[in-house]
Design a protein around this motif. Structure first.
Motif, short mmCIF file in Angstrom:
data_model
loop_
_atom_site.label_atom_id
_atom_site.label_comp_id
_atom_site.label_asym_id
_atom_site.label_seq_id
_atom_site.Cartn_x
_atom_site.Cartn_y
_atom_site.Cartn_z
N ALA A 278 55.87 39.46 67.49
CA ALA A 278 55.27 40.74 67.90
C ALA A 278 54.56 41.42 66.73
O ALA A 278 53.45 41.94 66.88
N ALA A 279 55.17 41.36 65.55
CA ALA A 279 54.56 41.97 64.36
C ALA A 279 53.30 41.22 63.98
O ALA A 279 52.25 41.83 63.69
N TYR A 280 53.38 39.89 64.01
CA TYR A 280 52.22 39.07 63.64
C TYR A 280 51.04 39.34 64.59
O TYR A 280 49.91 39.50 64.14
N ALA A 281 51.34 39.42 65.89
CA ALA A 281 50.28 39.64 66.88
C ALA A 281 49.57 40.98 66.65
O ALA A 281 48.37 41.10 66.94
N LYS A 282 50.29 41.96 66.14
CA LYS A 282 49.68 43.28 65.93
C LYS A 282 48.98 43.38 64.59
O LYS A 282 48.05 44.18 64.43
N LEU A 283 49.41 42.60 63.64
CA LEU A 283 48.83 42.69 62.30
C LEU A 283 47.67 41.71 62.07
O LEU A 283 46.83 41.94 61.21
N LYS A 284 47.62 40.65 62.84
CA LYS A 284 46.59 39.62 62.61
C LYS A 284 45.19 40.17 62.92
O LYS A 284 45.06 41.10 63.74
N PRO A 285 44.15 39.59 62.32
CA PRO A 285 42.79 40.06 62.62
C PRO A 285 42.45 39.87 64.10
O PRO A 285 42.72 38.80 64.66
N GLN A 286 41.92 40.90 64.72
CA GLN A 286 41.62 40.84 66.16
C GLN A 286 40.28 40.18 66.45
O GLN A 286 39.97 39.88 67.59
N ILE A 287 39.47 40.03 65.41
CA ILE A 287 38.21 39.28 65.54
C ILE A 287 38.20 38.21 64.45
O ILE A 287 39.08 38.21 63.58
N ALA A 288 37.19 37.35 64.51
CA ALA A 288 37.17 36.23 63.57
C ALA A 288 36.78 36.67 62.16
O ALA A 288 35.63 36.52 61.74
N VAL A 289 37.74 37.25 61.46
CA VAL A 289 37.55 37.61 60.06
C VAL A 289 38.79 37.15 59.28
O VAL A 289 39.86 37.03 59.87
N PRO A 290 38.66 36.87 57.98
CA PRO A 290 39.86 36.45 57.24
C PRO A 290 40.85 37.60 57.06
O PRO A 290 40.47 38.78 57.11
N TRP A 291 42.12 37.24 56.80
CA TRP A 291 43.17 38.24 56.55
C TRP A 291 42.82 39.04 55.30
O TRP A 291 42.43 38.48 54.28
N SER A 292 42.94 40.34 55.39
CA SER A 292 42.75 41.21 54.23
C SER A 292 43.41 42.54 54.55
O SER A 292 43.82 42.78 55.70
N LEU A 293 43.49 43.40 53.57
CA LEU A 293 44.07 44.73 53.82
C LEU A 293 43.23 45.47 54.86
O LEU A 293 43.76 46.18 55.73
N SER A 294 41.92 45.30 54.74
CA SER A 294 41.00 45.95 55.68
C SER A 294 41.20 45.42 57.11
O SER A 294 41.17 46.20 58.07
#
Lengths: 190, 241
Positions: free
Chosen positions: A39-55
């Protein structure tokens, strides 16, 4: 030698349900941990095709804020705070459950969180609000299916909490009756 | 020698003739197949809607805005009314006016609402003459009234000038309330059905449902009423990237 080793390796009829209970508790705890981590991963992961970052995490949390807002429970300023707190807290809770440290407390916190979620879902359904559940970050509409799923998770959490307290009591009573067997039990539980 | 040359030229002429005939045959067959392949695409829209009336423009702002918000709504749905009043209206006067957001309205009238489809027809008719914003505001502002009486024209008359109302009324010929939804007699039904088909692909399970596009990338669809403060914070986050 073989006669002396037998009572240690084989479980007596009285110990069998105890062992089974321990296995069930472990499975339940791991299942709850996995659910919270997913559940945490699903909410924190990028919602569009961009790499993981703080932004990207900030954008995902802002997106989640819209789902929290659609429940129409909190004012916007509180919605943003809750949306930024909840996914990291779910991550922490998942890791806490996974570690098994102070299981009585982690299971109580989990039960309280799930009770809150379930109550909120029932309230929203009763108000006939057609919204996304926001449970796993996807566009899943809140309805009987999601309520049944959350209710089952709550039941599992209650069972894990009861089990954690029961095993703790068993260990304590064993420790009071014989100090040597208590140390063995506590070693096994750790 | 001359006899052999004549025979050769005859043979080459015959070959050229056969080649021409084959080329013509291939051309005819391929054009027929091409026309057949295209036939379903052109038959999607009723001929009347395409030929006589320009497509209604149900948008706000500039297409070049970095963020596009696509809203699937039903004019008779109370949540859609709330979303319009408390989220879209401040957004239109703020971020749409500043060129940050482009709003696209999609009709998704629900069968449970008696006059929702009729309202969508009126909005499409007004959109055809460039009066969509006036029509949408009138429909949402007076949702409680026409939702009970069904008298949509009364509120359109209050929102449009007499000349514009006359034009809209003329366009609405064949769209009388008695005419069932998705009718060929009403030119706007084709556009409403097009929006509904698009909504079913999202899929829209309730209204309002919205999708956000940012620089060509699509976010998962959102549902329900979201306040402008929260949506603005999300837009600011996108624009700051």
């Amino acid at each position: 030698m073989s006669e002396a080793a037998a009572p240690v390796s084989r479980a007596t009829p009285a110990e069998s349900p105890f062992k089974l209970g321990r296995i069930l508790l472990l499975v339940g705890r791991l299942a709850l941990a996995c659910i919270f981590l997913v559940a945490a991963y699903a909410k924190l992961k990028p919602q569009i095709a961009v790499p993981w970052s703080l932004s990207s995490i900030e954008t995902s949390l802002s997106m989640f804020a819209m789902q929290v807002d659609s429940y129409q429970l909190l004012p916007p300023s509180q919605v943003i705070r809750v949306a930024h707190f909840l996914p990291p807290f779910e991550l922490f809770l998942g890791l806490w459950l996974l570690s098994g440290v102070a299981l009585r407390f982690s299971s109580v916190v989990t039960t309280l969180v799930l009770t809150g979620f379930f109550t909120l879902m029932v309230r929203t359904y009763a108000l006939h609000l057609s919204i996304n559940c926001g449970c796993f970050g996807t566009s899943e509409q809140l309805g009987p299916k999601t309520m049944l799923r959350d209710g089952s998770l709550l039941a599992l959490s209650l069972a894990v909490t009861a089990g954690a307290f029961w095993f703790h009591r068993q260990r304590r009573s064993a420790a009071l009756s014989s100090p040597s067997s208590a140390s063995m039990t506590s070693q096994q539980s750790n | 020698m001359p006899g052999r040359q004549t025979a050769r030229s005859r043979r080459s002429r015959r070959l050229a003739g056969i080649a021409c005939a084959a080329a013509l045959l291939i051309l005819a067959v391929s054009s027929t197949l091409h026309a057949r392949g295209r036939a379903p695409a052109t038959s999607e829209k009723p001929a009347k809607a395409v030929e006589t009336i320009p497509a209604p423009v149900k948008t706000y702002g500039s297409k070049s805005a970095p963020i596009t918000l696509e809203v699937f709504g039903d004019y008779e749905c109370p949540s859609c009314g709330g979303f319009y009043e408390y989220t879209l209206r401040p957004m239109i006067s703020d971020y749409v006016a500043a060129g940050k957001v482009f709003i696209v309205h999609r009709d998704f009238p629900l069968a449970m609402h008696k006059y929702g489809y009729e309202a969508a027809r009126w909005a499409n008719a007004a959109a055809t003459i460039g009066k969509f914003s006036e029509a949408e505001a009138a429909l949402y502002d007076n949702q409680n009234y026409w939702g009970q009486s069904g008298d949509i024209q009364k509120y359109m008359a209050a929102a449009l000038s007499p000349a514009d109302l006359h034009r809209v009324q003329k366009l609405m010929t064949g769209c009388e309330m008695a005419v069932a939804p998705a009718s060929h007699s009403c030119p706007f039904d084709a556009y409403i059905e097009q929006d509904k088909a698009l909504g079913n692909m999202v899929p829209v399970e309730a209204t309002p449902t919205f999708r956000i596009f940012y620089k060509g990338q699509k976010f998962p669809a959102g549902q329900g009423v979201v306040s402008w403060t929260v949506l603005k914070q999300f837009f600011d986050q996108l624009l700051s990237q």
